[in-house]
Design a protein around this motif. Structure first.
Motif, PDB file in Angstrom:
ATOM      1  N   VAL A 221       0.846  -1.195   0.000  1.00  0.00           N
ATOM      2  CA  VAL A 221       0.000   0.000   0.000  1.00  0.00           C
ATOM      3  C   VAL A 221       0.880   1.243   0.000  1.00  0.00           C
ATOM      4  CG1 VAL A 221      -1.807   1.301   1.186  1.00  0.00           C
ATOM      5  CG2 VAL A 221      -1.817  -1.203   1.275  1.00  0.00           C
ATOM      6  N   ASP A 222       0.748   2.064  -1.029  1.00  0.00           N
ATOM      7  CA  ASP A 222       1.472   3.336  -1.114  1.00  0.00           C
ATOM      8  C   ASP A 222       0.867   4.145  -2.257  1.00  0.00           C
ATOM      9  OD1 ASP A 222       3.504   5.432  -1.535  1.00  0.00           O
ATOM     10  OD2 ASP A 222       4.770   4.206  -0.242  1.00  0.00           O
ATOM     11  N   ALA A 223       0.710   5.431  -2.066  1.00  0.00           N
ATOM     12  CA  ALA A 223       0.130   6.280  -3.118  1.00  0.00           C
ATOM     13  C   ALA A 223       1.162   7.201  -3.759  1.00  0.00           C
ATOM     14  CB  ALA A 223      -1.012   7.115  -2.543  1.00  0.00           C
ATOM     15  N   ASP A 224       2.384   7.164  -3.283  1.00  0.00           N
ATOM     16  CA  ASP A 224       3.384   8.130  -3.736  1.00  0.00           C
ATOM     17  C   ASP A 224       4.111   7.630  -4.978  1.00  0.00           C
ATOM     18  OD1 ASP A 224       4.725  10.525  -3.665  1.00  0.00           O
ATOM     19  OD2 ASP A 224       5.434  10.300  -1.612  1.00  0.00           O
ATOM     20  N   VAL A 225       4.913   8.515  -5.557  1.00  0.00           N
ATOM     21  CA  VAL A 225       5.696   8.187  -6.743  1.00  0.00           C
ATOM     22  C   VAL A 225       7.185   8.257  -6.415  1.00  0.00           C
ATOM     23  CG1 VAL A 225       3.936   9.000  -8.343  1.00  0.00           C
ATOM     24  CG2 VAL A 225       5.670  10.593  -7.538  1.00  0.00           C
ATOM     25  N   VAL A 226       7.972   7.618  -7.251  1.00  0.00           N
ATOM     26  CA  VAL A 226       9.418   7.605  -7.068  1.00  0.00           C
ATOM     27  C   VAL A 226       9.988   8.988  -7.364  1.00  0.00           C
ATOM     28  CG1 VAL A 226      11.600   6.583  -7.819  1.00  0.00           C
ATOM     29  CG2 VAL A 226       9.527   5.165  -7.697  1.00  0.00           C
ATOM     30  N   GLU A 227      10.788   9.495  -6.425  1.00  0.00           N
ATOM     31  CA  GLU A 227      11.461  10.786  -6.592  1.00  0.00           C
ATOM     32  C   GLU A 227      12.959  10.551  -6.782  1.00  0.00           C
ATOM     33  OE1 GLU A 227       9.854  13.624  -6.599  1.00  0.00           O
ATOM     34  OE2 GLU A 227       7.942  13.253  -5.584  1.00  0.00           O
ATOM     35  N   LEU A 228      13.616  11.512  -7.419  1.00  0.00           N
ATOM     36  CA  LEU A 228      15.063  11.407  -7.592  1.00  0.00           C
ATOM     37  C   LEU A 228      15.767  11.277  -6.240  1.00  0.00           C
ATOM     38  CD1 LEU A 228      17.295  11.466  -9.775  1.00  0.00           C
ATOM     39  CD2 LEU A 228      17.456  13.937  -9.407  1.00  0.00           C
ATOM     40  N   SER A 229      15.227  11.935  -5.218  1.00  0.00           N
ATOM     41  CA  SER A 229      15.838  11.896  -3.883  1.00  0.00           C
ATOM     42  C   SER A 229      15.691  10.544  -3.202  1.00  0.00           C
ATOM     43  CB  SER A 229      15.229  12.980  -2.991  1.00  0.00           C
ATOM     44  OG  SER A 229      13.833  12.776  -2.833  1.00  0.00           O
ATOM     45  N   ASN A 230      14.880   9.635  -3.770  1.00  0.00           N
ATOM     46  CA  ASN A 230      14.749   8.285  -3.210  1.00  0.00           C
ATOM     47  C   ASN A 230      15.923   7.390  -3.590  1.00  0.00           C
ATOM     48  OD1 ASN A 230      11.230   8.317  -4.095  1.00  0.00           O
ATOM     49  ND2 ASN A 230      12.146   8.904  -2.151  1.00  0.00           N
ATOM     50  N   LEU A 231      16.587   7.704  -4.692  1.00  0.00           N
ATOM     51  CA  LEU A 231      17.513   6.748  -5.295  1.00  0.00           C
ATOM     52  C   LEU A 231      18.750   6.474  -4.456  1.00  0.00           C
ATOM     53  CD1 LEU A 231      17.368   7.744  -9.075  1.00  0.00           C
ATOM     54  CD2 LEU A 231      15.882   6.224  -7.774  1.00  0.00           C
ATOM     55  N   HIS A 232      19.113   7.383  -3.579  1.00  0.00           N
ATOM     56  CA  HIS A 232      20.334   7.167  -2.795  1.00  0.00           C
ATOM     57  C   HIS A 232      20.152   6.094  -1.734  1.00  0.00           C
ATOM     58  CE1 HIS A 232      19.783   8.863   1.328  1.00  0.00           C
ATOM     59  NE2 HIS A 232      18.716   9.377   0.752  1.00  0.00           N
ATOM     60  N   ARG A 233      18.907   5.731  -1.426  1.00  0.00           N
ATOM     61  CA  ARG A 233      18.694   4.782  -0.329  1.00  0.00           C
ATOM     62  C   ARG A 233      17.758   3.633  -0.669  1.00  0.00           C
ATOM     63  NH1 ARG A 233      15.546   9.170   0.297  1.00  0.00           N
ATOM     64  NH2 ARG A 233      13.385   8.912   0.957  1.00  0.00           N
ATOM     65  N   VAL A 234      17.199   3.595  -1.861  1.00  0.00           N
ATOM     66  CA  VAL A 234      16.250   2.531  -2.221  1.00  0.00           C
ATOM     67  C   VAL A 234      16.880   1.646  -3.299  1.00  0.00           C
ATOM     68  CG1 VAL A 234      13.914   1.968  -2.941  1.00  0.00           C
ATOM     69  CG2 VAL A 234      14.345   4.116  -1.740  1.00  0.00           C
ATOM     70  N   HIS A 235      17.242   0.433  -2.931  1.00  0.00           N
ATOM     71  CA  HIS A 235      17.903  -0.477  -3.867  1.00  0.00           C
ATOM     72  C   HIS A 235      17.013  -0.827  -5.050  1.00  0.00           C
ATOM     73  CE1 HIS A 235      21.314  -1.304  -1.198  1.00  0.00           C
ATOM     74  NE2 HIS A 235      20.448  -1.340  -0.199  1.00  0.00           N
ATOM     75  N   MET A 236      15.717  -0.878  -4.842  1.00  0.00           N
ATOM     76  CA  MET A 236      14.799  -1.374  -5.851  1.00  0.00           C
ATOM     77  C   MET A 236      14.536  -0.380  -6.983  1.00  0.00           C
ATOM     78  SD  MET A 236      11.087  -3.128  -5.183  1.00  0.00           S
ATOM     79  CE  MET A 236      11.745  -4.561  -4.345  1.00  0.00           C
ATOM     80  N   PHE A 237      14.733   0.922  -6.730  1.00  0.00           N
ATOM     81  CA  PHE A 237      14.417   1.943  -7.730  1.00  0.00           C
ATOM     82  C   PHE A 237      15.643   2.314  -8.551  1.00  0.00           C
ATOM     83  CE2 PHE A 237      11.130   3.769  -4.505  1.00  0.00           C
ATOM     84  CZ  PHE A 237      10.286   2.699  -4.759  1.00  0.00           C
ATOM     85  N   THR A 238      15.405   2.623  -9.840  1.00  0.00           N
ATOM     86  CA  THR A 238      16.460   3.110 -10.714  1.00  0.00           C
ATOM     87  C   THR A 238      16.045   4.467 -11.284  1.00  0.00           C
ATOM     88  OG1 THR A 238      15.586   2.198 -12.787  1.00  0.00           O
ATOM     89  CG2 THR A 238      16.886   0.715 -11.388  1.00  0.00           C
ATOM     90  N   GLU A 239      16.934   5.105 -12.020  1.00  0.00           N
ATOM     91  CA  GLU A 239      16.625   6.400 -12.620  1.00  0.00           C
ATOM     92  C   GLU A 239      15.426   6.304 -13.566  1.00  0.00           C
ATOM     93  OE1 GLU A 239      20.175   7.841 -14.430  1.00  0.00           O
ATOM     94  OE2 GLU A 239      21.155   8.289 -12.520  1.00  0.00           O
ATOM     95  N   ASN A 240      15.247   5.155 -14.192  1.00  0.00           N
ATOM     96  CA  ASN A 240      14.123   4.977 -15.118  1.00  0.00           C
ATOM     97  C   ASN A 240      12.773   4.929 -14.400  1.00  0.00           C
ATOM     98  OD1 ASN A 240      15.805   4.854 -17.377  1.00  0.00           O
ATOM     99  ND2 ASN A 240      16.074   2.644 -17.190  1.00  0.00           N
ATOM    100  N   ASP A 241      12.795   4.762 -13.094  1.00  0.00           N
ATOM    101  CA  ASP A 241      11.547   4.659 -12.330  1.00  0.00           C
ATOM    102  C   ASP A 241      11.059   6.001 -11.791  1.00  0.00           C
ATOM    103  OD1 ASP A 241      11.443   1.826 -12.546  1.00  0.00           O
ATOM    104  OD2 ASP A 241      12.961   1.678 -10.970  1.00  0.00           O
ATOM    105  N   VAL A 242      11.853   7.044 -11.902  1.00  0.00           N
ATOM    106  CA  VAL A 242      11.461   8.350 -11.358  1.00  0.00           C
ATOM    107  C   VAL A 242      10.150   8.799 -11.995  1.00  0.00           C
ATOM    108  CG1 VAL A 242      12.083  10.792 -11.191  1.00  0.00           C
ATOM    109  CG2 VAL A 242      13.813   9.033 -10.797  1.00  0.00           C
ATOM    110  N   GLY A 243       9.194   9.168 -11.129  1.00  0.00           N
ATOM    111  CA  GLY A 243       7.890   9.598 -11.593  1.00  0.00           C
ATOM    112  C   GLY A 243       6.856   8.492 -11.659  1.00  0.00           C
ATOM    113  N   ARG A 244       7.277   7.233 -11.487  1.00  0.00           N
ATOM    114  CA  ARG A 244       6.342   6.108 -11.527  1.00  0.00           C
ATOM    115  C   ARG A 244       5.798   5.811 -10.122  1.00  0.00           C
ATOM    116  NH1 ARG A 244       8.543   0.855 -13.682  1.00  0.00           N
ATOM    117  NH2 ARG A 244       6.302   0.414 -13.779  1.00  0.00           N
ATOM    118  N   PRO A 245       4.605   5.215 -10.022  1.00  0.00           N
ATOM    119  CA  PRO A 245       4.075   4.835  -8.706  1.00  0.00           C
ATOM    120  C   PRO A 245       4.979   3.807  -8.019  1.00  0.00           C
ATOM    121  CG  PRO A 245       2.331   4.838 -10.352  1.00  0.00           C
ATOM    122  CD  PRO A 245       3.625   4.987 -11.106  1.00  0.00           C
ATOM    123  N   LYS A 246       5.272   4.032  -6.759  1.00  0.00           N
ATOM    124  CA  LYS A 246       6.169   3.149  -6.030  1.00  0.00           C
ATOM    125  C   LYS A 246       5.660   1.714  -5.961  1.00  0.00           C
ATOM    126  CE  LYS A 246       8.231   6.705  -3.054  1.00  0.00           C
ATOM    127  NZ  LYS A 246       8.397   7.192  -1.658  1.00  0.00           N
TER     128      LYS A 246
END
Length: 284
Positions: free
Chosen positions: A51-76
Motif C-alpha cells: 500500500v502506497d500512493a506516492d511516486v518515485v522521486e530522484l531523492s529516493n535513489l540514494h537509499r532505495v535499492h529497488m528503484f532506478t533512474e528509469n523509475d522516477v515519476g512512476r508509482p512506487k
C-alpha cells in the motif's frame, strides 16, 4: 525445494513452512518497504499486500535499492510489484495506490497475518497501530532518523503498542520537516524488521525496543511495558481510527476526486498525484 535449500538448512523445515503460508501487509513502499518486500519475496512468503500512493522521486535513489533512474515519476507500488514478480514469480502480490487512513486501515490489515510498518508518517502509523490492535494482528514497527534506528514487535494484548509511547500533535507537524537518513540505516532497519518477523514465527514476543546507533555502532534493548492509560491497547478507544485525531496539513491526504489516468501535477506549494482510484495531495 532447491530454491530454498539453504534457507531450510538454516531455519528448518517447520519455520520455512510457516513462511511459505504467510500473508504480509507492507504499509509504505519507500526504502524500508521495498527492502522488506524483496527479502520476504526471496524467502518465499505466500502473499504480499503493498500500500502506497506516492511516486518515485530522484531523492529516493540514494537509499532505495529497488528503484532506478528509469523509475522516477512512476508509482512506487507498481515498481515494487514488478520487481518482486521478477525476483519470485511464485509470490502473490496485491498492490494498492492508497494511503493508510481511518477509512481503510482495517480493510488492509484484515487481509494479512502480519503487518510491517514501513511508513514515514507518524499519523498514518498510529492509524495502522489502532487497526492492528483492534483486529489482533501482530505489527512490526521501525523508525529511522539519520543513523538512528528503533524497531519493535507489537503483539496486541501481550506487548505495548505504539500509542503507549508515541502521540501525534497536528499543530507540531505542519512545518513539513524532512529528515535525512542513509542507505545503510534504512537497509539495516528493514533487515531487523524481517528478523523480528522470523523470531515472532519462532515464538518471540518480548516487549522491548531495539535501538541501533550506527555512528557509534551501538546496539541496545530497552524493556517496555503497556501504558495503563493507553487509549488504544488498554482502553480500546482507537482514537486514530475513530477520527478523534486529524492529520496535519503536511500529510499525504486523499481527495474526494479521482483522475481519468495516472497523472502527477507539481506546483510550488504541493504535489497532486491522481489515479483512476483516487487523487492524493502532498503539501510543502
Amino acid at each position: 525445494m532447491e530454491r530454498y535449500s539453504r534457507q531450510i538448512l538454516a531455519l528448518g523445515p517447520e519455520l520455512h513452512l510457516k513462511i511459505s503460508r504467510l500473508s504480509v501487509l507492507i504499509a509504505g513502499c519507500g526504502a524500508l518497504g521495498t527492502a522488506v518486500a524483496e527479502n520476504l519475496a526471496r524467502m518465499g512468503v505466500k502473499r504480499l499486500i503493498l500500500v502506497d500512493a506516492d511516486v518515485v522521486e530522484l531523492s529516493n535513489l540514494h537509499r532505495v535499492h529497488m528503484f532506478t533512474e528509469n523509475d522516477v515519476g512512476r508509482p512506487k507500488v507498481d515498481v515494487c510489484k514488478e520487481r518482486i514478480k521478477e525476483i519470485n514469480s511464485g509470490v502473490e502480490v496485491e498492490a494498492y495506490h492508497d494511503i493508510i487512513s481511518p477509512e481503510n486501515a482495517e480493510l488492509y490489515v484484515s487481509k494479512a497475518d502480519v503487518v510491517i510498518d514501513a511508513l514515514d508518517s507518524l499519523y498514518s502509523r498510529l492509524v495502522l497501530n489502532d487497526a492492528c490492535v483492534k483486529l489482533r494482528k501482530p505489527m512490526i514497527y521501525a523508525g529511522v532518523n539519520r543513523e538512528y534506528i528503533t524497531t519493535k514487535l507489537i503483539v496486541p494484548k501481550e506487548t505495548s503498542c505504539l500509542s503507549c509511547f508515541l502521540s501525534y500533535e497536528p499543530e507540531e507537524q505542519n512545518a513539513c520537516e524532512t529528515l535525512g537518513t542513509t542507505v545503510t540505516a534504512t537497509t539495516i532497519a528493514a533487515n531487523l524488521e524481517v528478523q523480528l518477523l522470523l523470531n515472532f514465527l519462532r515464538g518471540y514476543k518480548e516487549d522491548e525496543m531495539l535501538i541501533v546507533e550506527l555512528d557509534s555502532l551501538r546496539f541496545s534493548k530497552v524493556k517496555m511495558k503497556r501504558n495503563p492509560n493507553c487509549r488504544t491497547c488498554v482502553k480500546e478507544e482507537y482514537p486514530y481510527l475513530r477520527g478523534d485525531i486529524k492529520p496535519g496539513a503536511c500529510e499525504l491526504q486523499k481527495l474526494s476526486e479521482s483522475g481519468e489516468k495516472f497523472e502527477v501535477i507539481r506546483t510550488g506549494s504541493y504535489v497532486k498525484i491522481c489515479y483512476p482510484e483516487g487523487c492524493f495531495i502532498r503539501r510543502g
